[in-house]
Design an enzyme around this catalytic site. Structure first.
Site, PDB file in Angstrom:
ATOM      1  N   SER A  24     -29.312  11.357  40.294  1.00 49.49           N
ATOM      2  CA  SER A  24     -28.979  10.268  39.365  1.00 49.49           C
ATOM      3  C   SER A  24     -28.031   9.220  39.968  1.00 49.49           C
ATOM      4  O   SER A  24     -28.206   8.027  39.710  1.00 49.49           O
ATOM      5  CB  SER A  24     -28.409  10.830  38.061  1.00 49.49           C
ATOM      6  OG  SER A  24     -29.439  11.473  37.367  1.00 49.49           O
ATOM      7  N   LYS A  73     -28.283  19.853  27.120  1.00 49.86           N
ATOM      8  CA  LYS A  73     -29.058  18.841  26.388  1.00 49.86           C
ATOM      9  C   LYS A  73     -29.149  19.105  24.882  1.00 49.86           C
ATOM     10  O   LYS A  73     -29.288  18.166  24.107  1.00 49.86           O
ATOM     11  CB  LYS A  73     -30.472  18.731  26.977  1.00 49.86           C
ATOM     12  CG  LYS A  73     -30.524  18.032  28.328  1.00 49.86           C
ATOM     13  CD  LYS A  73     -31.962  17.873  28.778  1.00 49.86           C
ATOM     14  CE  LYS A  73     -32.051  17.195  30.128  1.00 49.86           C
ATOM     15  NZ  LYS A  73     -33.434  16.919  30.539  1.00 49.86           N
ATOM     16  N   ASN A  94     -30.463  13.426  26.512  1.00 47.90           N
ATOM     17  CA  ASN A  94     -30.110  13.329  27.939  1.00 47.90           C
ATOM     18  C   ASN A  94     -29.295  12.075  28.241  1.00 47.90           C
ATOM     19  O   ASN A  94     -28.918  11.853  29.389  1.00 47.90           O
ATOM     20  CB  ASN A  94     -31.355  13.387  28.829  1.00 47.90           C
ATOM     21  CG  ASN A  94     -32.086  12.070  28.875  1.00 47.90           C
ATOM     22  OD1 ASN A  94     -32.081  11.318  27.906  1.00 47.90           O
ATOM     23  ND2 ASN A  94     -32.682  11.767  30.008  1.00 47.90           N
ATOM     24  N   GLY A 133     -46.529  24.983  29.847  1.00 45.62           N
ATOM     25  CA  GLY A 133     -45.096  25.228  29.673  1.00 45.62           C
ATOM     26  C   GLY A 133     -44.668  24.883  28.248  1.00 45.62           C
ATOM     27  O   GLY A 133     -45.340  24.082  27.561  1.00 45.62           O
ATOM     28  N   GLY A 136     -37.857  22.775  27.414  1.00 49.39           N
ATOM     29  CA  GLY A 136     -37.302  21.524  26.910  1.00 49.39           C
ATOM     30  C   GLY A 136     -38.153  20.314  27.279  1.00 49.39           C
ATOM     31  O   GLY A 136     -38.441  19.456  26.437  1.00 49.39           O
ATOM     32  N   TYR A 231     -40.693  17.086  41.368  1.00 49.35           N
ATOM     33  CA  TYR A 231     -40.820  16.062  42.413  1.00 49.35           C
ATOM     34  C   TYR A 231     -40.367  16.564  43.786  1.00 49.35           C
ATOM     35  O   TYR A 231     -40.447  15.844  44.772  1.00 49.35           O
ATOM     36  CB  TYR A 231     -40.051  14.782  42.057  1.00 49.35           C
ATOM     37  CG  TYR A 231     -38.637  15.039  41.595  1.00 49.35           C
ATOM     38  CD1 TYR A 231     -37.613  15.265  42.498  1.00 49.35           C
ATOM     39  CD2 TYR A 231     -38.343  15.087  40.242  1.00 49.35           C
ATOM     40  CE1 TYR A 231     -36.334  15.521  42.073  1.00 49.35           C
ATOM     41  CE2 TYR A 231     -37.060  15.347  39.798  1.00 49.35           C
ATOM     42  CZ  TYR A 231     -36.057  15.557  40.725  1.00 49.35           C
ATOM     43  OH  TYR A 231     -34.785  15.817  40.300  1.00 49.35           O
ATOM     44  N   GLY A 252     -43.239  14.134  39.657  1.00 49.91           N
ATOM     45  CA  GLY A 252     -42.315  13.704  38.611  1.00 49.91           C
ATOM     46  C   GLY A 252     -41.256  12.702  39.059  1.00 49.91           C
ATOM     47  O   GLY A 252     -40.331  12.422  38.301  1.00 49.91           O
TER      48      GLY A 252
HETATM   49  P1  NAP Z   1     -37.182  25.180  30.832  1.00 56.05           P
HETATM   50  O1  NAP Z   1     -36.791  24.724  29.474  1.00 56.05           O
HETATM   51  O2  NAP Z   1     -36.364  26.199  31.529  1.00 56.05           O
HETATM   52  O3  NAP Z   1     -38.703  25.720  30.753  1.00 56.05           O
HETATM   53  C1  NAP Z   1     -39.302  26.378  31.835  1.00 56.05           C
HETATM   54  C2  NAP Z   1     -40.803  26.604  31.544  1.00 56.05           C
HETATM   55  O4  NAP Z   1     -41.355  27.231  32.705  1.00 56.05           O
HETATM   56  C3  NAP Z   1     -41.078  27.537  30.360  1.00 56.05           C
HETATM   57  O5  NAP Z   1     -42.268  27.146  29.744  1.00 56.05           O
HETATM   58  C4  NAP Z   1     -41.249  28.891  31.056  1.00 56.05           C
HETATM   59  O6  NAP Z   1     -42.052  29.811  30.364  1.00 56.05           O
HETATM   60  C5  NAP Z   1     -41.981  28.463  32.325  1.00 56.05           C
HETATM   61  N1  NAP Z   1     -41.832  29.459  33.367  1.00 56.05           N
HETATM   62  C6  NAP Z   1     -40.739  29.710  34.126  1.00 56.05           C
HETATM   63  N2  NAP Z   1     -40.977  30.710  34.994  1.00 56.05           N
HETATM   64  C7  NAP Z   1     -42.253  31.123  34.768  1.00 56.05           C
HETATM   65  C8  NAP Z   1     -43.091  32.113  35.341  1.00 56.05           C
HETATM   66  N3  NAP Z   1     -42.658  32.886  36.348  1.00 56.05           N
HETATM   67  N4  NAP Z   1     -44.376  32.236  34.888  1.00 56.05           N
HETATM   68  C9  NAP Z   1     -44.829  31.446  33.880  1.00 56.05           C
HETATM   69  N5  NAP Z   1     -44.081  30.477  33.298  1.00 56.05           N
HETATM   70  C10 NAP Z   1     -42.811  30.315  33.732  1.00 56.05           C
HETATM   71  O7  NAP Z   1     -37.278  23.945  31.837  1.00 56.05           O
HETATM   72  P2  NAP Z   1     -37.514  22.400  31.494  1.00 56.05           P
HETATM   73  O8  NAP Z   1     -36.234  21.736  31.266  1.00 56.05           O
HETATM   74  O9  NAP Z   1     -38.585  22.301  30.446  1.00 56.05           O
HETATM   75  O10 NAP Z   1     -38.072  21.867  32.882  1.00 56.05           O
HETATM   76  C11 NAP Z   1     -39.348  22.255  33.374  1.00 56.05           C
HETATM   77  C12 NAP Z   1     -39.647  21.600  34.699  1.00 56.05           C
HETATM   78  O11 NAP Z   1     -39.706  20.188  34.544  1.00 56.05           O
HETATM   79  C13 NAP Z   1     -38.575  21.867  35.757  1.00 56.05           C
HETATM   80  O12 NAP Z   1     -39.219  22.156  36.968  1.00 56.05           O
HETATM   81  C14 NAP Z   1     -37.816  20.568  35.843  1.00 56.05           C
HETATM   82  O13 NAP Z   1     -37.332  20.373  37.165  1.00 56.05           O
HETATM   83  C15 NAP Z   1     -38.883  19.545  35.503  1.00 56.05           C
HETATM   84  N6  NAP Z   1     -38.317  18.323  34.913  1.00 56.05           N
HETATM   85  C16 NAP Z   1     -38.485  17.147  35.561  1.00 56.05           C
HETATM   86  C17 NAP Z   1     -37.969  15.973  35.038  1.00 56.05           C
HETATM   87  C18 NAP Z   1     -38.173  14.677  35.768  1.00 56.05           C
HETATM   88  O14 NAP Z   1     -37.462  13.703  35.512  1.00 56.05           O
HETATM   89  N7  NAP Z   1     -39.123  14.581  36.661  1.00 56.05           N
HETATM   90  C19 NAP Z   1     -37.267  15.987  33.818  1.00 56.05           C
HETATM   91  C20 NAP Z   1     -37.115  17.221  33.164  1.00 56.05           C
HETATM   92  C21 NAP Z   1     -37.637  18.381  33.710  1.00 56.05           C
HETATM   93  P3  NAP Z   1     -41.396  30.834  29.312  1.00 56.05           P
HETATM   94  O15 NAP Z   1     -41.144  30.034  28.076  1.00 56.05           O
HETATM   95  O16 NAP Z   1     -42.441  31.886  29.109  1.00 56.05           O
HETATM   96  O17 NAP Z   1     -40.145  31.364  29.937  1.00 56.05           O
END
Ligand code: NAP
Length: 463
Positions: A24, A73, A94, A133, A136, A231, A252
């Site tokens: 950021s 968040k 955020n 997924g 959040g 990303y 991303g």
């Molecule tokens: P989060 O709330 O922790 O959610 C993680 C997700 O991944 C859940 O659906 C979880 O499933 C799944 N998961 C984790 N380990 C797994 C496994 N071994 N097998 C199957 N499913 C699995 O994370 P988040 O905040 O939503 O973020 C998700 C991703 O988006 C991250 O990689 C983050 O870096 C990326 N992101 C990118 C941006 C951007 O600006 N580009 C912004 C936000 C997030 P369960 O519910 O079953 O645990």
């Protein structure tokens, strides 16, 4: 404008735990520079038990605005004085925007992703969307899809109950039945049509880059567009599977860019232009793709790239590669033939592919590029990833003297080649300057002297 911290500097920041790897500051400090705003953005490592104090303290310190990241968040919603309706619906904030009495909470992840996909020409209206997924980020993506009137939205998750709860709450909020939840392995039940897929799990994130949440090749046959929110790495396994099956894949990084841009616009009441967004994207790209140990010469035809390149090869032991010769060998025909048979767009794409190959395979090389190489913005980023980029600058007169007897220049096959050189140079000069780490004038100088200056510059850069 040279930026200086002074009595009117406004502070921006990030609240998170951890915050050490955040990108950021690259976004917001570059925005400050390009928009000539007197702002400074810093990360603050804040634990959950001190979050309330941190928000109150920031307000007391006249902090203009804050981003909020994992794990705060949701919790931060308890400490804002006002909440944007979309942030409330998504259940995550955020961005904190200063108001008279406290901070107002926004979610810029959702509009950030929307702006990112729109910049790639992707529309969600009447499309079937698959969200992998149910964390959040997935919730923000679901909200975006319903708001943009997708035809059907399927959310697949390892823990299916989480997907069910999001689907229920979204259908309720939008008074529809558009969203359905499935367990991850139930993807075989998806309708057999083309999908836009958002990969929102954390699978594939560095260092576990060899995994995708769904491995089955049959799944990817229906993916027309695949957007991975991850990303780093730049090309995830999910993206590779999408591309291998003939779909278009995006990472991303643009979502990250635009969620930051929208926050900055809210804090400063400004509109960031497309060109300013591109400049910040360049900086973000560079932050996660460090410059390689090669030297890359760019510049107009006849600016001396080959001659000077050969001199550097001889004097300093670099391996000389001419990208045009490399392309001719790879394609089995000459550049004019490629232009004639397949057109300039095809040739520029070929240059991108060649740069990607070189980034993967070339070390300590001296690469002389074709004159149009950095014209594509993507190629300009890739040359900087390949190595230290040197723009060899020469005047129009010198260029004309050097190329007038050459017959291997398709762009000069016209009635008035001198006027064409003038027009092309006017157009390309700013592009070369922006792509280069350094500009070196070549008119009237000895080859060995220029070669030495380039070598010394690279030594300093790589220190
Ligand atoms: P989060 O709330 O922790 O959610 C993680 C997700 O991944 C859940 O659906 C979880 O499933 C799944 N998961 C984790 N380990 C797994 C496994 N071994 N097998 C199957 N499913 C699995 O994370 P988040 O905040 O939503 O973020 C998700 C991703 O988006 C991250 O990689 C983050 O870096 C990326 N992101 C990118 C941006 C951007 O600006 N580009 C912004 C936000 C997030 P369960 O519910 O079953 O645990």
């Amino acid at each position: 404008m040279k930026q200086q911290i002074n009595g009117t500097t406004r502070l921006l920041g990030l609240l998170g735990d951890p915050v050490e790897h955040t990108l950021s500051p690259v976004i917001h400090n570059n925005l400050g520079k390009h928009l000539q705003k007197n702002t400074v953005y810093v990360p603050f490592h804040v634990t959950s038990d001190r979050l309330k104090e941190a928000v109150e303290g920031a307000f007391a310190l006249n902090v203009l605005g804050m981003n909020v990241t994992v794990p705060h968040k949701n919790q931060v919603m308890d400490y804002v004085t006002d909440l944007d309706p979309a942030a409330k619906a998504i259940g995550a904030v955020n961005t904190l925007v200063r108001t008279e009495n406290g901070y107002k909470g926004y979610n810029t992840d959702m509009p950030g992703l929307l702006r990112a996909i729109q910049s790639e020409g992707i529309e969600l209206k009447n499309r079937t969307v698959v969200i992998l997924g149910a964390g959040g980020a997935s919730k923000a993506v679901a909200y975006m899809c319903l708001q943009e009137q997708a035809k059907a939205v399927f959310m697949l998750n390892r823990t299916v109950e989480k997907a069910q709860s999001i689907a229920e709450s979204m259908n309720q909020q939008f008074h529809c039945e558009t969203m359905q939840a499935l367990a991850m392995e139930e993807w075989t039940q998806l309708p057999k049509e083309s999908w836009i897929v958002f990969q929102c799990t954390s699978i594939g994130l560095s260092p576990n880059t060899e995994q995708a949440v769904i491995e089955a090749k049959e799944f990817y046959e229906n993916v027309e567009v695949g957007v991975d929110l991850i990303y780093n790495p730049a090309e995830t396994r999910f993206m590779k599977l999408v591309t291998a099956a003939g779909g278009q894949a995006y990472n991303g990084l643009k979502m990250l860019l635009y969620q930051g841009i929208i926050a900055y616009e809210l804090w400063n009441q400004v509109q960031v232009t497309d060109e300013q967004a591109e400049l910040v994207y360049d900086a973000l790209y560079e932050a996660i793709h460090p410059t390689g140990d090669n030297i890359v010469l760019i510049g107009f035809m006849g600016s001396g790239k080959s001659t000077i390149g050969r001199a550097i090869e001889e004097q300093y032991g670099y391996t000389f590669i001419d990208t045009d010769a490399y392309i001719e060998e790879r394609e089995g025909c000459s550049i004019p033939q490629i232009f004639e048979k397949k057109g300039e767009a095809y040739f520029r794409q070929l240059e991108t592919t060649v740069l990607q190959e070189m980034i993967a395979n070339t070390h300590h090389g001296l690469i002389a590029t074709g004159g149009g190489m950095p014209l594509r913005r993507e190629n300009a980023r890739l040359v900087r990833e390949l190595g230290t980029v040197v723009y060899l600058n020469a005047t129009e007169e010198t260029i004309w003297e050097r190329v007038k007897d050459s017959h291997n220049r398709p762009l000069l096959e016209c009635e008035n080649p001198q006027a064409r050189i003038h027009e092309l140079m006017e157009n390309r000069q700013p592009i070369y300057q922006r792509a280069a780490h350094v500009t070196i004038p070549t008119d009237g100088r000895k080859i060995a002297e220029i070669a030495n200056e380039i070598y010394e510059f690279q030594l300093r850069e790589n220190k």
